[in-house]
Enzyme design. Structure first.
Site, PDB file in Angstrom:
ATOM      1  N   CYS A 108       5.240 -58.090  79.555  1.00 17.82           N
ATOM      2  CA  CYS A 108       5.839 -58.466  78.270  1.00 17.82           C
ATOM      3  C   CYS A 108       7.153 -59.147  78.615  1.00 17.82           C
ATOM      4  CB  CYS A 108       6.073 -57.218  77.413  1.00 17.82           C
ATOM      5  SG  CYS A 108       6.981 -57.556  75.888  1.00 17.82           S
TER       6      CYS A 108
ATOM      7  N   CYS B  43      24.505 -57.834  74.072  1.00 13.69           N
ATOM      8  CA  CYS B  43      23.959 -56.482  73.951  1.00 13.69           C
ATOM      9  C   CYS B  43      24.959 -55.409  73.512  1.00 13.69           C
ATOM     10  CB  CYS B  43      23.325 -56.063  75.276  1.00 13.69           C
ATOM     11  SG  CYS B  43      22.435 -54.488  75.097  1.00 13.69           S
TER      12      CYS B  43
ATOM     13  N   CYS C 106       6.870 -48.461  72.246  1.00 15.92           N
ATOM     14  CA  CYS C 106       7.709 -49.045  73.302  1.00 15.92           C
ATOM     15  C   CYS C 106       8.964 -48.201  73.490  1.00 15.92           C
ATOM     16  CB  CYS C 106       8.152 -50.447  72.923  1.00 15.92           C
ATOM     17  SG  CYS C 106       6.805 -51.521  72.489  1.00 15.92           S
TER      18      CYS C 106
ATOM     19  N   CYS D 149       4.557 -49.011  76.259  1.00 16.40           N
ATOM     20  CA  CYS D 149       5.367 -50.078  76.851  1.00 16.40           C
ATOM     21  C   CYS D 149       6.704 -49.455  77.216  1.00 16.40           C
ATOM     22  CB  CYS D 149       5.571 -51.200  75.838  1.00 16.40           C
ATOM     23  SG  CYS D 149       6.638 -52.531  76.444  1.00 16.40           S
TER      24      CYS D 149
ATOM     25  N   CYS E 112      25.533 -48.927  79.441  1.00 13.14           N
ATOM     26  CA  CYS E 112      24.840 -49.712  80.470  1.00 13.14           C
ATOM     27  C   CYS E 112      25.870 -50.519  81.272  1.00 13.14           C
ATOM     28  CB  CYS E 112      23.826 -50.660  79.810  1.00 13.14           C
ATOM     29  SG  CYS E 112      22.907 -51.620  81.026  1.00 13.14           S
TER      30      CYS E 112
HETATM   31  N1  SAM Z   1      18.091 -52.582  79.863  1.00 11.95           N
HETATM   32  C1  SAM Z   1      16.816 -53.137  79.901  1.00 11.95           C
HETATM   33  C2  SAM Z   1      16.832 -54.617  80.160  1.00 11.95           C
HETATM   34  O1  SAM Z   1      17.817 -55.279  79.890  1.00 11.95           O
HETATM   35  O2  SAM Z   1      15.820 -55.122  80.646  1.00 11.95           O
HETATM   36  C3  SAM Z   1      15.971 -52.855  78.675  1.00 11.95           C
HETATM   37  C4  SAM Z   1      16.581 -52.861  77.298  1.00 11.95           C
HETATM   38  S1  SAM Z   1      17.193 -54.405  76.713  1.00 11.95           S
HETATM   39  C5  SAM Z   1      18.046 -53.893  75.258  1.00 11.95           C
HETATM   40  C6  SAM Z   1      15.747 -55.261  76.157  1.00 11.95           C
HETATM   41  C7  SAM Z   1      15.934 -56.641  75.558  1.00 11.95           C
HETATM   42  O3  SAM Z   1      16.456 -56.558  74.242  1.00 11.95           O
HETATM   43  C8  SAM Z   1      16.888 -57.609  76.246  1.00 11.95           C
HETATM   44  O4  SAM Z   1      16.320 -58.214  77.369  1.00 11.95           O
HETATM   45  C9  SAM Z   1      17.150 -58.621  75.150  1.00 11.95           C
HETATM   46  O5  SAM Z   1      16.242 -59.701  75.255  1.00 11.95           O
HETATM   47  C10 SAM Z   1      16.920 -57.834  73.855  1.00 11.95           C
HETATM   48  N2  SAM Z   1      18.173 -57.689  73.096  1.00 11.95           N
HETATM   49  C11 SAM Z   1      19.194 -56.876  73.382  1.00 11.95           C
HETATM   50  N3  SAM Z   1      20.206 -57.013  72.490  1.00 11.95           N
HETATM   51  C12 SAM Z   1      19.802 -57.960  71.616  1.00 11.95           C
HETATM   52  C13 SAM Z   1      20.401 -58.562  70.478  1.00 11.95           C
HETATM   53  N4  SAM Z   1      21.635 -58.240  70.076  1.00 11.95           N
HETATM   54  N5  SAM Z   1      19.705 -59.493  69.803  1.00 11.95           N
HETATM   55  C14 SAM Z   1      18.463 -59.837  70.203  1.00 11.95           C
HETATM   56  N6  SAM Z   1      17.845 -59.306  71.277  1.00 11.95           N
HETATM   57  C15 SAM Z   1      18.504 -58.386  71.986  1.00 11.95           C
HETATM   58 FE1  SF4 Z   2      21.952 -53.159  79.640  1.00 11.41          FE
HETATM   59 FE2  SF4 Z   2      21.678 -54.267  77.252  1.00 11.41          FE
HETATM   60 FE3  SF4 Z   2      21.678 -55.813  79.413  1.00 11.41          FE
HETATM   61 FE4  SF4 Z   2      19.553 -54.144  78.943  1.00 11.41          FE
HETATM   62  S1  SF4 Z   2      20.198 -55.897  77.716  1.00 11.41           S
HETATM   63  S2  SF4 Z   2      20.652 -54.488  80.897  1.00 11.41           S
HETATM   64  S3  SF4 Z   2      20.651 -52.435  77.969  1.00 11.41           S
HETATM   65  S4  SF4 Z   2      23.415 -54.568  78.678  1.00 11.41           S
END
Ligand code: SAM
Ligand code: SF4
Ligand code: DTB
Length: 345
Positions: A192, A64, A101, A132, A57
């Site tokens: 959500c 993340c 989801c 979702c 990403c």
């Molecule tokens: N890329 C898209 C976005 O950012 O909207 C969708 C996927 S993203 C992984 C979805 C959510 O997962 C993020 O907004 C974040 O709140 C949560 N998330 C990601 N990594 C995480 C982590 N290490 N611990 C807790 N929540 C996490």
């Molecule tokens: Fe990309 Fe992770 Fe950020 Fe979602 S949360 S935009 S997957 S870097």
């Protein structure tokens, strides 16, 4: 402090801080009282997550594991074939999930990606599961296309307070997120939206996240509260752990501020004790992710969750968002209602 279940969109930061500062027992009693007026206190909705496109990403979200900027040893995967998604959804349904989801590690989907996601939504809907999607920023017409395809929920988080946000993400703004949420809401999709705790933010930031959520033009239908999963290779790998009671307090505040929302105890459960999860349910959390994995990190296994539900006398909620909704017009009125165990007043 009197119990007040009014649906408000004008919460001041100080009021939310005052809630978070209440004696723990008083806060829990207040949250549980609100919870019982709206929901069956012993029902928890279960959702299953599948990463349909993993890693690589371009965004720089410091928490993340899927950001291309950090070396987290993740197996990068392109968008999964429809068949593989359907198999996972079929397994999830058999295991008792009512919502499926699908998460994609995109900054935003291209229109040709969305075509394929729409096929997945249609196929998963046809299995009788709620759907979702979380796939990053959406343009107005993309949200409308997803709504027309029958998608139930779109997940897009605010993640933290507006003030702390810049410490965590620099590649998209808070305003960008609010724009996507507006497109999703106006397309008539269920929203959500939640955030992450334990990223080094202050209590005022946690209050700021809750304030941003409850002062949206409509309360989100579903509010995922994630505890940071500290992944090696990400900038937050060594973040100090958050006091579990502070996490529970935030769940309670979310329940009080957004009485009708499903509050989801999301990421981080694998590192929580059973006792902490029980306190989260007592504070008003009424939804979890079920299954061995979240998107890329561990979740408690189904056995562990079944055992916990049994020890606590918790039932899986039948269906959060009844299908008759699909026949009603998609507008801005609140359509989602808990179906099992309506409150006994
Ligand atoms: N890329 C898209 C976005 O950012 O909207 C969708 C996927 S993203 C992984 C979805 C959510 O997962 C993020 O907004 C974040 O709140 C949560 N998330 C990601 N990594 C995480 C982590 N290490 N611990 C807790 N929540 C996490
Ligand atoms: Fe990309 Fe992770 Fe950020 Fe979602 S949360 S935009 S997957 S870097
Ligand atoms: C949300 O707020 N939490 C879920 C869901 N929305 C998509 C994702 C949690 C991801 C945790 C880190 C991972 O497993 O990669």
């Amino acid at each position: 402090m009197p119990v007040n279940d009014a649906i408000r969109h004008d919460w001041a930061r100080e009021e939310i801080l005052a809630l978070l500062k209440r004696p723990f027992n008083d806060l829990m009693f207040q949250a549980q009282s609100v919870h019982r007026r709206v929901f069956d206190a012993n029902s928890v909705q279960i959702s299953t997550l599948l990463s349909i496109k993993t890693g690589a990403c371009p965004e720089d979200c410091a928490y993340c594991p899927q950001s291309a900027r950090y070396d987290t040893g993740l197996n990068v995967e392109r968008l999964l074939p429809l068949e593989q998604v359907l198999q996972a959804a079929t397994r999830a349904k058999a295991a008792g999930a009512t919502r499926f989801c699908m998460g994609a590690a995109w900054k935003n989907p291209r229109d040709k990606d969305l075509d394929r996601v729409i096929k997945m939504v249609e196929a998963v809907n046809a299995l009788g599961l709620e759907t979702c999607v979380t796939a990053g920023m959406l343009k107005r017409d993309q949200a409308q296309r997803l709504a027309s395809a029958g998608l139930d929920f779109y997940n897009h988080n605010l993640d933290t307070s507006p003030e702390f946000y810049g410490e965590i993400i620099t590649t998209r703004t808070y305003a960008d997120r609010l724009d996507t949420l507006q497109h999703v809401r106006e397309a008539g999709l269920h929203v959500c939206c939640g955030g992450i705790l334990g990223m080094g933010e202050s209590r005022a930031d946690r209050a700021g996240l809750l304030q941003a959520l409850c002062n949206l033009p409509q309360h989100p239908d579903s509010v995922p509260i994630n505890m940071l999963v500290r992944v090696k290779g990400t900038p937050l790998a060594d973040a100090a752990s958050l006091d579990p009671f502070e996490f529970v307090r935030c769940i309670a505040a979310a329940r009080i501020l957004m009485p009708k929302a499903m509050v989801r105890l999301s990421a981080g459960r694998a590192e929580m004790s059973d006792e902490m999860q029980a306190l989260c349910f007592l504070a008003g959390a009424n939804s979890i992710f079920y299954g061995e994995q979240l998107l890329t990190t561990d979740n408690p296994g189904q056995q562990a969750d079944r055992a916990l539900f049994q020890r606590l006398g918790i039932q899986a909620m039948a269906d959060e968002c009844p299908r008759q909704r699909a026949t009603s017009s998609r507008g801005n009125t609140r359509r989602h209602r808990p179906t099992s165990g309506r409150p006994s007043r």
